[in-house]
Design a protein around this motif. Structure first.
Motif, mmCIF file in Angstrom:
data_model
loop_
_atom_site.group_PDB
_atom_site.id
_atom_site.type_symbol
_atom_site.label_atom_id
_atom_site.label_comp_id
_atom_site.label_asym_id
_atom_site.label_seq_id
_atom_site.Cartn_x
_atom_site.Cartn_y
_atom_site.Cartn_z
ATOM 1 N N LEU A 29 -7.400 30.167 -31.560
ATOM 2 C CA LEU A 29 -6.092 30.033 -30.928
ATOM 3 C C LEU A 29 -4.979 29.783 -31.947
ATOM 4 C CD1 LEU A 29 -6.871 27.876 -27.752
ATOM 5 C CD2 LEU A 29 -6.329 30.317 -27.857
ATOM 6 N N LEU A 30 -5.291 29.091 -33.026
ATOM 7 C CA LEU A 30 -4.258 28.809 -34.024
ATOM 8 C C LEU A 30 -3.657 30.096 -34.586
ATOM 9 C CD1 LEU A 30 -5.627 25.698 -35.921
ATOM 10 C CD2 LEU A 30 -3.298 25.961 -35.034
ATOM 11 N N ALA A 31 -4.473 31.112 -34.812
ATOM 12 C CA ALA A 31 -3.935 32.385 -35.295
ATOM 13 C C ALA A 31 -2.960 32.971 -34.283
ATOM 14 C CB ALA A 31 -5.067 33.369 -35.566
ATOM 15 N N ASP A 32 -3.325 32.941 -32.998
ATOM 16 C CA ASP A 32 -2.446 33.472 -31.952
ATOM 17 C C ASP A 32 -1.178 32.627 -31.809
ATOM 18 O OD1 ASP A 32 -4.370 35.398 -31.461
ATOM 19 O OD2 ASP A 32 -5.297 34.274 -29.820
ATOM 20 N N ILE A 33 -1.331 31.316 -31.935
ATOM 21 C CA ILE A 33 -0.176 30.420 -31.788
ATOM 22 C C ILE A 33 0.824 30.645 -32.927
ATOM 23 C CG2 ILE A 33 0.552 28.008 -31.864
ATOM 24 C CD1 ILE A 33 -2.091 27.336 -30.382
ATOM 25 N N VAL A 34 0.320 30.719 -34.161
ATOM 26 C CA VAL A 34 1.214 30.961 -35.296
ATOM 27 C C VAL A 34 1.938 32.294 -35.113
ATOM 28 C CG1 VAL A 34 1.296 31.444 -37.773
ATOM 29 C CG2 VAL A 34 -0.082 29.540 -36.919
ATOM 30 N N GLU A 35 1.202 33.298 -34.691
ATOM 31 C CA GLU A 35 1.785 34.622 -34.494
ATOM 32 C C GLU A 35 2.892 34.595 -33.441
ATOM 33 O OE1 GLU A 35 -0.284 38.916 -34.875
ATOM 34 O OE2 GLU A 35 -0.967 37.722 -33.174
ATOM 35 N N ALA A 36 2.744 33.737 -32.427
ATOM 36 C CA ALA A 36 3.704 33.676 -31.321
ATOM 37 C C ALA A 36 4.860 32.712 -31.579
ATOM 38 C CB ALA A 36 2.983 33.266 -30.040
ATOM 39 N N THR A 37 4.787 31.929 -32.649
ATOM 40 C CA THR A 37 5.787 30.895 -32.907
ATOM 41 C C THR A 37 6.973 31.445 -33.690
ATOM 42 O OG1 THR A 37 4.132 29.130 -32.900
ATOM 43 C CG2 THR A 37 6.207 28.662 -34.009
ATOM 44 N N SER A 38 8.167 31.184 -33.203
ATOM 45 C CA SER A 38 9.372 31.585 -33.924
ATOM 46 C C SER A 38 9.545 30.710 -35.168
ATOM 47 C CB SER A 38 10.601 31.427 -33.025
ATOM 48 O OG SER A 38 11.793 31.526 -33.789
ATOM 49 N N ASP A 118 2.439 36.065 -41.475
ATOM 50 C CA ASP A 118 1.396 37.093 -41.462
ATOM 51 C C ASP A 118 0.219 36.702 -42.357
ATOM 52 O OD1 ASP A 118 2.883 38.610 -39.726
ATOM 53 O OD2 ASP A 118 3.638 39.992 -41.261
ATOM 54 N N LEU A 119 0.522 36.161 -43.520
ATOM 55 C CA LEU A 119 -0.546 35.727 -44.426
ATOM 56 C C LEU A 119 -1.352 34.588 -43.809
ATOM 57 C CD1 LEU A 119 1.314 35.791 -47.864
ATOM 58 C CD2 LEU A 119 -0.570 37.281 -47.144
ATOM 59 N N LEU A 120 -0.665 33.680 -43.146
ATOM 60 C CA LEU A 120 -1.347 32.562 -42.502
ATOM 61 C C LEU A 120 -2.236 33.046 -41.369
ATOM 62 C CD1 LEU A 120 -1.921 29.622 -42.003
ATOM 63 C CD2 LEU A 120 0.304 29.416 -40.847
ATOM 64 N N VAL A 121 -1.738 33.954 -40.559
ATOM 65 C CA VAL A 121 -2.535 34.504 -39.459
ATOM 66 C C VAL A 121 -3.785 35.193 -40.005
ATOM 67 C CG1 VAL A 121 -2.586 36.253 -37.640
ATOM 68 C CG2 VAL A 121 -0.624 34.712 -37.840
ATOM 69 N N GLU A 122 -3.616 35.960 -41.076
ATOM 70 C CA GLU A 122 -4.760 36.628 -41.688
ATOM 71 C C GLU A 122 -5.780 35.602 -42.188
ATOM 72 O OE1 GLU A 122 -5.928 39.362 -45.582
ATOM 73 O OE2 GLU A 122 -3.863 38.697 -45.267
ATOM 74 N N GLY A 123 -5.292 34.546 -42.845
ATOM 75 C CA GLY A 123 -6.190 33.504 -43.345
ATOM 76 C C GLY A 123 -6.927 32.799 -42.233
ATOM 77 N N LEU A 124 -6.233 32.512 -41.133
ATOM 78 C CA LEU A 124 -6.864 31.850 -39.992
ATOM 79 C C LEU A 124 -7.935 32.735 -39.368
ATOM 80 C CD1 LEU A 124 -3.721 30.204 -38.387
ATOM 81 C CD2 LEU A 124 -5.788 28.968 -39.111
ATOM 82 N N ARG A 125 -7.665 34.023 -39.300
ATOM 83 C CA ARG A 125 -8.657 34.919 -38.695
ATOM 84 C C ARG A 125 -9.882 35.089 -39.590
ATOM 85 N NH1 ARG A 125 -4.062 38.539 -35.744
ATOM 86 N NH2 ARG A 125 -4.034 37.268 -33.856
ATOM 87 N N ARG A 219 2.210 26.863 -25.431
ATOM 88 C CA ARG A 219 3.243 27.255 -24.476
ATOM 89 C C ARG A 219 3.651 28.719 -24.605
ATOM 90 N NH1 ARG A 219 8.378 24.236 -27.468
ATOM 91 N NH2 ARG A 219 8.742 25.932 -28.963
ATOM 92 N N ASP A 220 3.533 29.311 -25.806
ATOM 93 C CA ASP A 220 3.948 30.691 -26.005
ATOM 94 C C ASP A 220 2.814 31.693 -25.832
ATOM 95 O OD1 ASP A 220 6.578 29.894 -26.621
ATOM 96 O OD2 ASP A 220 6.001 29.459 -28.693
ATOM 97 N N LEU A 221 1.626 31.205 -25.514
ATOM 98 C CA LEU A 221 0.498 32.102 -25.280
ATOM 99 C C LEU A 221 0.487 32.519 -23.814
ATOM 100 C CD1 LEU A 221 -2.329 30.343 -27.322
ATOM 101 C CD2 LEU A 221 -0.691 32.074 -28.078
ATOM 102 N N ARG A 222 0.041 33.721 -23.553
ATOM 103 C CA ARG A 222 0.123 34.251 -22.192
ATOM 104 C C ARG A 222 -0.871 33.590 -21.243
ATOM 105 N NH1 ARG A 222 0.963 40.809 -22.871
ATOM 106 N NH2 ARG A 222 3.001 40.695 -23.910
ATOM 107 N N SER A 223 -2.123 33.430 -21.690
ATOM 108 C CA SER A 223 -3.137 32.901 -20.774
ATOM 109 C C SER A 223 -4.228 32.207 -21.560
ATOM 110 C CB SER A 223 -3.752 34.037 -19.954
ATOM 111 O OG SER A 223 -4.770 33.542 -19.105
ATOM 112 N N VAL A 224 -4.336 30.905 -21.363
ATOM 113 C CA VAL A 224 -5.382 30.104 -22.006
ATOM 114 C C VAL A 224 -5.889 29.101 -21.005
ATOM 115 C CG1 VAL A 224 -5.952 28.515 -23.875
ATOM 116 C CG2 VAL A 224 -4.315 30.354 -24.275
#
Length: 229
Positions: A29-38, A118-125, A219-224
């Motif tokens: 979820l952290l990868a998705d959250i970072v990706e969705a965070t402004s 983007d680098l953080l999301v890649e690292g988390l994944r 809060r910014d994720l669609r469905s969890v």
């Protein structure tokens, strides 16, 4: 007198599976959250970074406890040293990815920007992928060995060390993370090992704190899913 003369080997290791679920879910979820965070939302960036660091610290302590309390006993019992060596090598690989992600969170928190995110999301994944492989091997091949080798007291010490790595308030919130994906039987059995005063504190404070925190984090994720027992 040896430990085997006072307490027979054999323990129920399913509580470890519940803890593993937390790490799998939260790093995914952290990868998705970072990706969705402004990057302009400084409060959310700080909130997500704090949660990530807590999970990274929890995973670090989890691995350290296994290195100190589990692997030596399996080696003492002369059980599949090749597998144990592989598990410890995976610990080192996961730890290296954790250090990378921790550093990237610092950059994301202080510099922001799409490229940093983007680098953080890649690292988390990458971390989630390596961790998932490691935990699957541990559950399939190592925990059955642990269940036959360690005593109940020895296994209980692993759990106590894990909880002791949190402050009291944060331990109550982590219980909410464990409860989220546990079914009623699993949670009942897990909670049965928790002292009654702690169970009461969790019901009164911990699960509300957990629900409040996760609602903000996701809060910014669609469905969890978010089941709090």
């Amino acid at each position: 007198m040896s430990r085997r003369a006072t307490e027979p080997p054999g323990c129920d290791t399913h509580d470890m599976v519940l803890v593993h679920r937390v790490f799998r879910r939260e790093f995914r979820l952290l990868a998705d959250i970072v990706e969705a965070t402004s990057p302009m939302d400084a409060d959310q960036v700080a909130r997500v970074s704090a949660h990530a660091r807590e999970m990274l610290a929890a995973l670090h302590h989890h691995h350290s406890n296994e290195d100190e309390l589990v692997w030596p006993k399996l080696r003492w019992a002369e059980l599949d040293s090749t597998l144990i060596n592989r598990m410890q090598t995976q610990h080192e690989e996961v730890d290296a990815l954790m250090r990378r992600v921790d550093s990237e969170f610092s950059e994301w928190e202080h510099q922001g920007g799409a490229e940093t995110a983007d680098l953080l999301v890649e690292g988390l994944r990458r971390l989630h992928e390596a961790l998932t492989e490691h935990l699957r091997l541990e559950e399939d091949s190592v925990l059955p060995m642990v269940a036959e080798t360690l005593t109940e007291s020895e296994w209980a010490e692993v759990g106590k060390r894990g909880i002791a790595s949190f402050s009291k308030g944060r331990a109550l919130v982590f219980l909410g993370h464990i409860a989220e994906e546990a079914d009623e039987r699993e949670w009942s059995e897990f909670a049965g090992h928790i002292p009654a005063p702690v169970r009461l504190l969790y019901r009164v404070f911990g699960r509300r704190g957990y629900a409040r925190e996760t609602a903000l984090l996701r809060r910014d994720l669609r469905s969890v899913g978010n089941v709090v027992k």
